[in-house]
Design a protein around this motif. Structure first.
Motif, PDB file in Angstrom:
ATOM      1  N   THR A   1      23.074   1.180  -8.074  1.00 14.83           N
ATOM      2  CA  THR A   1      22.007   0.216  -7.855  1.00 14.83           C
ATOM      3  C   THR A   1      21.857  -0.107  -6.374  1.00 14.83           C
ATOM      4  O   THR A   1      20.732  -0.166  -5.846  1.00 14.83           O
ATOM      5  CB  THR A   1      22.281  -1.068  -8.652  1.00 14.83           C
ATOM      6  N   ALA A   2      22.979  -0.316  -5.674  1.00 17.46           N
ATOM      7  CA  ALA A   2      22.929  -0.587  -4.242  1.00 17.46           C
ATOM      8  C   ALA A   2      22.329   0.586  -3.479  1.00 17.46           C
ATOM      9  O   ALA A   2      21.575   0.403  -2.508  1.00 17.46           O
ATOM     10  CB  ALA A   2      24.334  -0.898  -3.728  1.00 17.46           C
ATOM     11  N   PHE A   3      22.620   1.788  -3.896  1.00 19.63           N
ATOM     12  CA  PHE A   3      22.067   2.991  -3.250  1.00 19.63           C
ATOM     13  C   PHE A   3      20.558   3.050  -3.423  1.00 19.63           C
ATOM     14  O   PHE A   3      19.821   3.333  -2.473  1.00 19.63           O
ATOM     15  CB  PHE A   3      22.734   4.221  -3.865  1.00 19.63           C
ATOM     16  N   TYR A   4      20.071   2.753  -4.640  1.00 19.24           N
ATOM     17  CA  TYR A   4      18.636   2.770  -4.881  1.00 19.24           C
ATOM     18  C   TYR A   4      17.929   1.663  -4.096  1.00 19.24           C
ATOM     19  O   TYR A   4      16.827   1.879  -3.562  1.00 19.24           O
ATOM     20  CB  TYR A   4      18.354   2.598  -6.373  1.00 19.24           C
TER      21      TYR A   4
ATOM     22  N   ALA B   1      18.815   0.313  -1.268  1.00 21.43           N
ATOM     23  CA  ALA B   1      18.743   0.709   0.138  1.00 21.43           C
ATOM     24  C   ALA B   1      17.638   1.737   0.357  1.00 21.43           C
ATOM     25  O   ALA B   1      16.906   1.671   1.363  1.00 21.43           O
ATOM     26  CB  ALA B   1      20.091   1.276   0.582  1.00 21.43           C
ATOM     27  N   GLY B   2      17.483   2.680  -0.565  1.00 18.08           N
ATOM     28  CA  GLY B   2      16.427   3.671  -0.423  1.00 18.08           C
ATOM     29  C   GLY B   2      15.040   3.082  -0.541  1.00 18.08           C
ATOM     30  O   GLY B   2      14.120   3.469   0.195  1.00 18.08           O
ATOM     31  N   ARG B   3      14.856   2.131  -1.453  1.00 17.68           N
ATOM     32  CA  ARG B   3      13.544   1.495  -1.618  1.00 17.68           C
ATOM     33  C   ARG B   3      13.204   0.615  -0.433  1.00 17.68           C
ATOM     34  O   ARG B   3      12.069   0.620   0.058  1.00 17.68           O
ATOM     35  CB  ARG B   3      13.540   0.667  -2.912  1.00 17.68           C
ATOM     36  N   GLN B   4      14.160  -0.154   0.061  1.00 15.16           N
ATOM     37  CA  GLN B   4      13.872  -1.087   1.150  1.00 15.16           C
ATOM     38  C   GLN B   4      13.675  -0.391   2.491  1.00 15.16           C
ATOM     39  O   GLN B   4      12.998  -0.929   3.371  1.00 15.16           O
ATOM     40  CB  GLN B   4      15.005  -2.113   1.261  1.00 15.16           C
ATOM     41  N   ASN B   5      14.243   0.791   2.637  1.00 12.94           N
ATOM     42  CA  ASN B   5      14.129   1.507   3.909  1.00 12.94           C
ATOM     43  C   ASN B   5      13.128   2.663   3.871  1.00 12.94           C
ATOM     44  O   ASN B   5      13.023   3.427   4.837  1.00 12.94           O
ATOM     45  CB  ASN B   5      15.498   2.038   4.331  1.00 12.94           C
TER      46      ASN B   5
ATOM     47  N   GLU C   1      10.742   8.064  -7.934  1.00 11.08           N
ATOM     48  CA  GLU C   1      11.882   8.929  -7.665  1.00 11.08           C
ATOM     49  C   GLU C   1      13.154   8.317  -8.230  1.00 11.08           C
ATOM     50  O   GLU C   1      14.017   9.033  -8.767  1.00 11.08           O
ATOM     51  CB  GLU C   1      12.014   9.164  -6.163  1.00 11.08           C
ATOM     52  N   VAL C   2      13.279   7.005  -8.121  1.00 11.24           N
ATOM     53  CA  VAL C   2      14.429   6.324  -8.713  1.00 11.24           C
ATOM     54  C   VAL C   2      14.379   6.435 -10.234  1.00 11.24           C
ATOM     55  O   VAL C   2      15.388   6.716 -10.891  1.00 11.24           O
ATOM     56  CB  VAL C   2      14.466   4.850  -8.278  1.00 11.24           C
ATOM     57  N   ARG C   3      13.205   6.248 -10.808  1.00  8.05           N
ATOM     58  CA  ARG C   3      13.063   6.322 -12.261  1.00  8.05           C
ATOM     59  C   ARG C   3      13.358   7.736 -12.759  1.00  8.05           C
ATOM     60  O   ARG C   3      13.934   7.911 -13.839  1.00  8.05           O
ATOM     61  CB  ARG C   3      11.652   5.899 -12.668  1.00  8.05           C
ATOM     62  N   GLU C   4      12.983   8.746 -11.989  1.00  4.57           N
ATOM     63  CA  GLU C   4      13.277  10.122 -12.394  1.00  4.57           C
ATOM     64  C   GLU C   4      14.774  10.382 -12.433  1.00  4.57           C
ATOM     65  O   GLU C   4      15.283  11.045 -13.339  1.00  4.57           O
ATOM     66  CB  GLU C   4      12.604  11.097 -11.430  1.00  4.57           C
ATOM     67  N   LYS C   5      15.518   9.861 -11.441  1.00  4.59           N
ATOM     68  CA  LYS C   5      16.968  10.047 -11.420  1.00  4.59           C
ATOM     69  C   LYS C   5      17.637   9.326 -12.582  1.00  4.59           C
ATOM     70  O   LYS C   5      18.712   9.733 -13.028  1.00  4.59           O
ATOM     71  CB  LYS C   5      17.533   9.553 -10.085  1.00  4.59           C
TER      72      LYS C   5
ATOM     73  N   MET D   1       4.466   5.221  -3.996  1.00  7.01           N
ATOM     74  CA  MET D   1       4.256   4.721  -2.641  1.00  7.01           C
ATOM     75  C   MET D   1       5.583   4.312  -2.013  1.00  7.01           C
ATOM     76  O   MET D   1       6.387   3.616  -2.629  1.00  7.01           O
ATOM     77  CB  MET D   1       3.297   3.528  -2.661  1.00  7.01           C
ATOM     78  N   LEU D   2       5.806   4.758  -0.776  1.00  8.92           N
ATOM     79  CA  LEU D   2       6.990   4.344  -0.026  1.00  8.92           C
ATOM     80  C   LEU D   2       6.770   2.961   0.567  1.00  8.92           C
ATOM     81  O   LEU D   2       5.714   2.684   1.135  1.00  8.92           O
ATOM     82  CB  LEU D   2       7.305   5.354   1.079  1.00  8.92           C
ATOM     83  N   THR D   3       7.758   2.097   0.443  1.00  5.76           N
ATOM     84  CA  THR D   3       7.661   0.731   0.945  1.00  5.76           C
ATOM     85  C   THR D   3       8.889   0.402   1.794  1.00  5.76           C
ATOM     86  O   THR D   3       9.940   1.026   1.658  1.00  5.76           O
ATOM     87  CB  THR D   3       7.568  -0.277  -0.214  1.00  5.76           C
ATOM     88  N   VAL D   4       8.706  -0.601   2.670  1.00  5.64           N
ATOM     89  CA  VAL D   4       9.808  -1.112   3.492  1.00  5.64           C
ATOM     90  C   VAL D   4       9.769  -2.624   3.447  1.00  5.64           C
ATOM     91  O   VAL D   4       8.774  -3.233   3.051  1.00  5.64           O
ATOM     92  CB  VAL D   4       9.702  -0.630   4.957  1.00  5.64           C
ATOM     93  N   GLN D   5      10.840  -3.268   3.901  1.00  3.05           N
ATOM     94  CA  GLN D   5      10.889  -4.720   3.956  1.00  3.05           C
ATOM     95  C   GLN D   5       9.891  -5.228   4.993  1.00  3.05           C
ATOM     96  O   GLN D   5       9.809  -4.693   6.110  1.00  3.05           O
ATOM     97  CB  GLN D   5      12.290  -5.189   4.322  1.00  3.05           C
ATOM     98  N   ALA D   6       9.132  -6.290   4.664  1.00  6.55           N
ATOM     99  CA  ALA D   6       8.085  -6.798   5.562  1.00  6.55           C
ATOM    100  C   ALA D   6       8.653  -7.423   6.821  1.00  6.55           C
ATOM    101  O   ALA D   6       8.021  -7.419   7.872  1.00  6.55           O
ATOM    102  CB  ALA D   6       7.218  -7.818   4.820  1.00  6.55           C
TER     103      ALA D   6
END
Length: 440
Positions: A364-367, A369-373, A380-384, A395-400
């Motif tokens: 969960t921590a790995f996912y 980090a990938g979503r926030q960065n 992609e997370v759901r596929e894994k 859509m790729l997203t980052v922290q505002a």
């Protein structure tokens, strides 16, 4: 009487043909001894694939590696750009590699067979069946001990000769899928069982000794001491009486000795001979030949497969035990099954994500980090996690709140503009030093 040369030649050809039909190796081939018996051993044991695989450690190592590699999804990919690729489901080779290599086998069965041959004989062969236009439609596995490889001195091409059921099949390079293990000549891989026959022979001798010890009721070699010389009739009666106490089934019975007879023992008992310790050491030795940690096949004497070390053990197993074989298979697919044009844009790759999965919290921590960065999308997370994709999840997203270092200290808040009744624009701000009132 000297045999005529013509008759000698005929007999030699007949013997060579017989050896080729039985073993797949001609009499002039230096590998004949290895294929027949694996070569001499110090222990006197006959080491072949069929005899070595009866050792539980050899079986466990081959089973672990072959079943693990066979269970990893093997897919064909197409390069889109230098750093991106997509699954090439439309390519004819995709289904053959992934789930249906031939009419009789599933993908797991085929790759398990190929890797088992690779581990036992150092080579894995499959006949490539093509349509008239050259498209591959099937891969049929072939036993490595029935195959010989030689190079045509005229053309330089490799020629594969396969002997099976008294039939000789000659195949060209385009008709063979060949995966090689460690090799000194580049044509044939070395068999771990042949190269390690001394270690395997010692282990087989220890197993035989242990079996005979148990058959004798865990008793060392004993002899019966008589007080005087016996007649032939007395000797027959004594041997017949002792049969009631021989063998493991009669262990624990107490013999009745009369007339000054006594039981004497020679040799060492199993504990003094360190038989159990020797068999344990043989497990570690055989594991080294196959590159497997003993704990992975259930040898828990000095280690454990539970707790926090499980993830690191899986990582070690992937990097040092599996990865060399995975790369060999992937590159052999490129060399043997892809055309020169397809090699420019297509490649085969195993999916090893299942072996790298950690516990739920770490994953969960790995996912997160990938979503926030911005290097993982939601889909992609759901596929894994084997979940269906969702709308808007690509859509790729980052922290505002993440801003460049050069903008630190600058206000990121825009001025708030209040609407004016009637849709009129707001008045210009008053010049500096005035109140904004025209009467003042």
């Amino acid at each position: 009487m000297k045999m005529p040369k013509a008759l000698t030649g005929l007999l030699t050809k007949a013997a060579n043909a017989m050896a080729l039909s039985i073993t797949g190796v001609s009499l002039t081939d230096l590998r004949l001894g290895a294929f027949m018996a694996g070569g001499p051993t110090h222990s006197g044991q006959m080491v072949t694939v069929d005899t070595a695989i009866q050792l539980d450690t050899v079986w466990a190592c081959i089973r672990l590696l072959s079943e693990t590699i066979a269970s990893l999804p093997l897919k064909l990919y197409q390069r889109e750009t230098e750093n991106t690729s997509n699954v090439a489901r439309s390519h004819p080779l995709f289904s053959i590699l992934y789930d249906k290599p031939n009419a009789d086998m599933t993908g797991v069965e085929f790759w398990g067979c190929m890797v088992a041959c690779l581990l036992a004989w150092g080579n894995a062969f499959a006949q490539v069946v093509r349509r008239g236009d050259g498209t591959i439609i099937a891969l049929n596995p072939l036993r490595p001990d029935r195959m010989t490889v030689r190079r045509d001195p005229n053309t330089g091409a490799l020629i594969y000769t396969y002997a099976w059921q008294q039939q000789i099949l000659t195949l060209s390079e385009t008709e063979i899928f060949h995966i090689k293990g460690i090799s000194f000549d580049g044509l044939m891989g070395l068999s771990p069982i042949t190269v390690g026959r001394q270690s395997l022979g010692t282990a087989m001798a220890a197993e035989e000794t242990a079996g005979k010890t148990f058959r004798n009721g865990l008793q060392t070699q004993n002899y019966i001491k008589a007080p005087a010389y016996l007649t032939d009739e007395q000797r027959k009666l004594a041997k017949a009486s002792l049969q009631d106490y021989a063998g493991a089934i009669n262990a624990g019975k107490t013999p009745l000795l009369e007339g000054g007879w006594s039981v004497e023992s020679i040799g060492l008992n199993p504990e003094a001979a360190q038989l159990l310790q020797s068999r344990t050491f043989n497990v570690q030795t055989i594991c080294r030949w196959f590159g497997v940690q003993p704990v992975m096949i259930g040898s828990m004497e000095k280690s454990t497969a539970w707790g926090t070390g499980l993830e690191q053990m899986n990582l070690w197993f992937l990097q040092y035990a599996l990865m060399p074989w995975l790369v060999r298979i992937e590159q052999a697919i490129s060399r043997c099954l892809l055309s020169p044009v397809d090699r420019l844009s297509y490649f085969a790759k195993h999916n090893v994500d299942a072996l790298l999965r950690a516990d739920t919290a770490a994953r969960t921590a790995f996912y997160i980090a990938g979503r926030q960065n911005g290097w993982f999308t939601a889909n992609e997370v759901r596929e894994k996690e084997e979940m269906a994709p969702m709308d808007g999840g690509d859509m790729l997203t980052v922290q505002a709140q993440m801003i460049p270092l050069s903008d630190v200290g600058k206000s990121a808040v825009q001025p708030t503009l209040k609407p004016v009744p009637g849709g009129q624009p707001p008045p210009d701000p008053a010049p500096s030093g005035t109140t904004g009132d025209p009467d003042v």
